[in-house]
Design a protein around this motif. Structure first.
Motif, short mmCIF file in Angstrom:
data_model
loop_
_atom_site.label_atom_id
_atom_site.label_comp_id
_atom_site.label_asym_id
_atom_site.label_seq_id
_atom_site.Cartn_x
_atom_site.Cartn_y
_atom_site.Cartn_z
N PHE A 23 -8.13 -2.52 0.34
CA PHE A 23 -7.36 -1.37 0.80
C PHE A 23 -6.06 -1.31 0.01
O PHE A 23 -5.39 -2.33 -0.18
CB PHE A 23 -7.05 -1.52 2.30
N SER A 32 -1.81 -3.96 -1.56
CA SER A 32 -3.23 -4.01 -1.19
C SER A 32 -3.49 -5.16 -0.23
O SER A 32 -2.74 -6.13 -0.19
CB SER A 32 -4.10 -4.19 -2.44
N THR A 64 1.12 -2.76 5.14
CA THR A 64 -0.18 -2.67 4.47
C THR A 64 -1.24 -3.60 5.06
O THR A 64 -2.33 -3.13 5.39
CB THR A 64 -0.03 -2.88 2.95
N ASN A 103 6.55 -1.01 3.21
CA ASN A 103 5.18 -0.81 2.74
C ASN A 103 4.44 -2.16 2.65
O ASN A 103 3.29 -2.27 3.05
CB ASN A 103 5.19 -0.10 1.39
N CYS A 118 -6.93 7.75 10.29
CA CYS A 118 -5.57 8.30 10.27
C CYS A 118 -5.34 9.35 11.34
O CYS A 118 -4.30 9.35 12.00
CB CYS A 118 -5.28 8.87 8.88
N ILE A 153 -11.18 6.55 6.21
CA ILE A 153 -9.72 6.55 6.32
C ILE A 153 -9.19 7.81 7.01
O ILE A 153 -8.34 7.71 7.89
CB ILE A 153 -9.05 6.33 4.95
N TRP A 207 1.79 10.01 0.25
CA TRP A 207 1.18 8.81 0.83
C TRP A 207 -0.29 8.81 0.47
O TRP A 207 -1.00 9.77 0.79
CB TRP A 207 1.39 8.81 2.34
N SER A 246 3.21 0.15 -4.05
CA SER A 246 1.79 0.06 -3.76
C SER A 246 1.46 -1.39 -3.43
O SER A 246 1.84 -2.30 -4.18
CB SER A 246 0.99 0.53 -4.97
N PHE A 272 -2.14 -2.17 8.50
CA PHE A 272 -2.97 -0.98 8.37
C PHE A 272 -4.40 -1.38 8.01
O PHE A 272 -5.36 -0.84 8.56
CB PHE A 272 -2.44 -0.03 7.29
N LEU A 279 -3.85 6.51 0.57
CA LEU A 279 -4.57 5.36 1.10
C LEU A 279 -5.97 5.38 0.51
O LEU A 279 -6.62 6.43 0.49
CB LEU A 279 -4.66 5.44 2.63
N ASN A 281 -2.37 0.85 -0.20
CA ASN A 281 -1.43 1.73 0.48
C ASN A 281 -0.30 2.03 -0.50
O ASN A 281 0.49 1.16 -0.83
CB ASN A 281 -0.89 1.01 1.73
#
Length: 179
Positions: A119, A13, A161, A157, A29, A25, A105, A11, A164, A107, A121
């Protein structure tokens, strides 16, 4: 995930410079242009959208992680403007053949102040029964596979992140990615 075997649980952020009221979101997406998906990581190959047999929205993503091509079939399980949960039984194409893994997953965004959000992820993966048979047939202990896979997945990830977050920010503010 309880007592089940977990391959990776990571995880990360990042800050989104947009009011939480403008964040959506699921809309981001399920409308993310393929070029923007590719911009979010060099491992991202393709993205598309369809529906599951049950009629739920599905994001189909193709990426290469650790030398294996993954085709992810992310079906929405929870879709709120500030929280999206997707589940996939993902196809994994390795040099030794094809198998599957389960990927969760998640978000989410939380308000920091009137103009910014945090945020997060989160990606969790666990083996399917097919996967366990696949590595057993090759004599690969689960803990060894896990130890080798974690750094690749965690790095992926960690690097996607903030990108994203920037993409969600652009979406919230009605801006386009200028490639």
């Amino acid at each position: 995930m309880g007592n089940e075997q977990v391959i990776v649980d990571s995880s990360f952020s990042a800050v989104i410079n947009a009011p939480i009221e403008k964040i959506n979101i699921p809309d981001w997406c399920f409308t993310l242009p393929e070029k923007e998906y590719q911009w979010c990581s060099p491992a991202h190959i393709a993205a598309g959208f369809t529906t599951s047999p049950e009629g739920n929205r599905m994001s189909v993503n193709v990426e290469i992680l650790g030398g294996s091509v993954m085709v992810q079939h992310y079906v929405e399980k929870l879709a709120e403007p500030t929280h999206l949960i997707l589940e996939s039984v993902s196809d994994v194409f390795t040099p030794n053949g094809r198998t599957t893994i389960h990927v969760h997953w998640e978000l989410s965004v939380k308000k920091i102040d009137d103009n910014t959000c945090e945020f997060t992820n989160r990606v969790r993966s666990k083996p399917t029964a097919e996967f366990i048979r696949f590595i057993d047939q090759q004599g690969i202990p689960f803990e060894l596979f896990k130890a080798q896979r974690q750094p690749v997945s965690v790095y992926h990830n960690q690097t996607e992140t903030p990108l994203f977050a920037k993409s969600i920010e652009r979406h919230a503010l009605g801006e386009n990615l200028n490639l």
